[in-house]
Write an enzyme that holds these catalytic residues in place. Sequence first.
Site, short mmCIF file in Angstrom:
data_model
loop_
_atom_site.label_atom_id
_atom_site.label_comp_id
_atom_site.label_asym_id
_atom_site.label_seq_id
_atom_site.Cartn_x
_atom_site.Cartn_y
_atom_site.Cartn_z
N ASP A 52 -1.02 -5.12 5.88
CA ASP A 52 -2.03 -5.88 5.13
C ASP A 52 -1.67 -5.97 3.65
O ASP A 52 -1.02 -5.08 3.10
CB ASP A 52 -3.41 -5.21 5.27
CG ASP A 52 -3.39 -3.76 4.78
OD1 ASP A 52 -2.44 -3.04 5.14
OD2 ASP A 52 -4.30 -3.37 4.04
N GLU A 53 -2.10 -7.02 3.04
CA GLU A 53 -2.14 -7.19 1.59
C GLU A 53 -0.82 -6.84 0.90
O GLU A 53 -0.81 -6.29 -0.20
CB GLU A 53 -3.27 -6.32 0.99
CG GLU A 53 -4.63 -6.73 1.51
CD GLU A 53 -5.75 -5.77 1.11
OE1 GLU A 53 -6.87 -6.24 0.90
OE2 GLU A 53 -5.51 -4.56 1.03
N ALA A 54 0.29 -7.18 1.53
CA ALA A 54 1.59 -7.00 0.88
C ALA A 54 1.87 -8.29 0.09
O ALA A 54 2.81 -9.03 0.38
CB ALA A 54 2.67 -6.73 1.92
N HIS A 98 0.84 -1.21 0.00
CA HIS A 98 0.00 0.00 0.00
C HIS A 98 0.87 1.26 0.00
O HIS A 98 0.57 2.23 0.69
CB HIS A 98 -0.94 0.00 1.22
CG HIS A 98 -2.03 -1.03 1.13
ND1 HIS A 98 -3.21 -0.81 0.45
CD2 HIS A 98 -2.12 -2.28 1.63
CE1 HIS A 98 -3.98 -1.90 0.55
NE2 HIS A 98 -3.35 -2.81 1.26
#
Length: 631
Positions: A415-417, A352
């Site tokens: 998150d969401e790496a 992100h």
Amino acid sequence: MPPISSTSPENDSAAGADREPLGQVDLSTQRPAAAELARAAELTAGELLAPPAPVRLGDVVPAPEQVRPDPTADFTLPADAAVRVGPDPDAREVAEELAELLRPATGYPLPVVVETTATDGPLVLTLAAAMPPAGVPRPRPAAEDAPSVAGAADLGGTADVGDLGGTAGAGDLGGTAGAGDLGGVAGAAELGAEGYRLAVTPTGVRISADTATGLFHGMQTLRQLLPAAVESLSPVAARWVVPGGVIVDRPRFPYRGAMLDVSRHFFGVADVLRVIDHLARYKLNHLHLHLTDDQGWRIAVDSWPALTTVGGATEVGGGSGGFYTGADYRRIVRYAARRHVTVVPEIDLPGHTNAALTAYPELAPDRVAPPPYTGTEVGFSYVDPASERTYDFVADVLAEVAALTPGPWLHIGGDEAFKVKGAAYTGFVERTQRIVAGTGKTVIGWHQIAPAGHAEGRVLQWWGTDGADPVVAEAVRRGARLILSPGNHAYLDMKYAPDTPIGHDWAGLIDVRRAYDWDPGTHVTGVPADAVLGVEAPLWTESVTTLAEVEFMFLPRLPAIAELGWSPRSAHDWARFRERLAGHGPRWATAGIAFHRAPEIPWPAERDAAATPTTAIPTPSTPTATPTPTG
Ligand code: TNX
């Protein structure tokens, strides 16, 4: 006849007024002035003639721990009332806040009178002076010291009504209220860092607490007990009546929050201050700001200035974005602190991070600046976990944000790496956790950081949709605590219904009942209630572009999450909740706050209600008041 009590400061010390139970002044030793007799007659007449208070003592959201109504003890605020408070500066601030809250609608002057000894009167705020008996540690204010409060694991989930028995004798806070004692048990309860006692008798309202935070929460309860017209910004001719009785109240969990994503769409300081007001109404005590993401970097960092000048220049859909200067951020933090809300800043790492990479390509794995991103995909960007320059960046940014932030927390995202896998990911998180510890703050991360090694005090923010999560349960066994934000209950960017004009549905539709009907204490398998720090309702803003849309998504679901965080489990009751919540519609409407007229809630009939389709986002009916930049 209602008892007469003195409101003149000169009489305060007479007969140990600070110990005198409200309503039991010994008339044989006093010569009441004619005005007092007139007041007594007026009260008696009012009691005989007046209809009952429109709000019931039990109508509060979140539901208080204990409520004992006394229909014979309603109180009507007189025009010449003062707010009386002791000399403690934080308590005085609460008194000022109460007066500021009540002045616009009542039109009453409501002076704040500071007294060295507690007295009686129409509005009295009392900070408990008595120290607890030896051996009982005095709780510290949660807003300033959340980890140590949270460390008292017995606050997490076990503080139900039935558990108060053992604390008898630990500092009696009930002695000065006359509206009936709550059977010894509640009167002797530890109010702790955030609890309060509110007693309403025919002669006044007294709020007592161990801390200014408790007084503040008690004041928010009083606000809800007054007629909805109290939310008016201009004077209203109304009978300002408060239902009689006693409330003794304190939270189930120490962390109760909401998140605003200011990266996908930027929201200016005035909008954030207004969101803080909404949190404070419902006794939420943390505002998590999602300050960085692919679409925009929103907090100025002096040592890496292009993060905002370059990285803050756009948002989803290609708008011009924006960012907070250090002064802006400090203003938000101060405003929040005055409302007993702790700001939790999030710097989302290592993924992100597209906005940061546009500003500093040296952080990118290929050292090439990507174009600014204005879409809504996730998981494609990351800072290079193998580069030392990345850790210079992380250390500089976190040190500056920590220095700007008085609260104890730093949120590092995580998150969401998707492109940083395995040991590269856990290694990055572990090093970042150490950097956070070096700033003196306690680390929070989205629950994806669970596989990384434990760091002292660390907190995982769980946003799963399936409570069977063995990786997270294992991290809890290693010492982590949880903030619960289940995607399918607490994600307030989810639509209410298929026809909700904005929002997502990847975690399902979340109507008010779905937001309300879950138990943070048992939600994640293998995670005991005492490992739950609390709850948080995140609002991601890919599709949320204005303050009215923020309010539309928050209300009426935010109070549902607030109740899960504050109220004892024994108070959980959807049928009662929807009725209590219904009374808040007129409050929001009066204050010009947009909200969703969810069809599940029995909103009171209003002149314009039929004209408002339930799916439309109403525009605020009165100009939105910019909160006073105080503190
Ligand atoms: C997942 S939940 C995200 C966000 C999105 C959100 C949309 C989480 C930690 N990450 O990046 O905005 O879904 O609902």
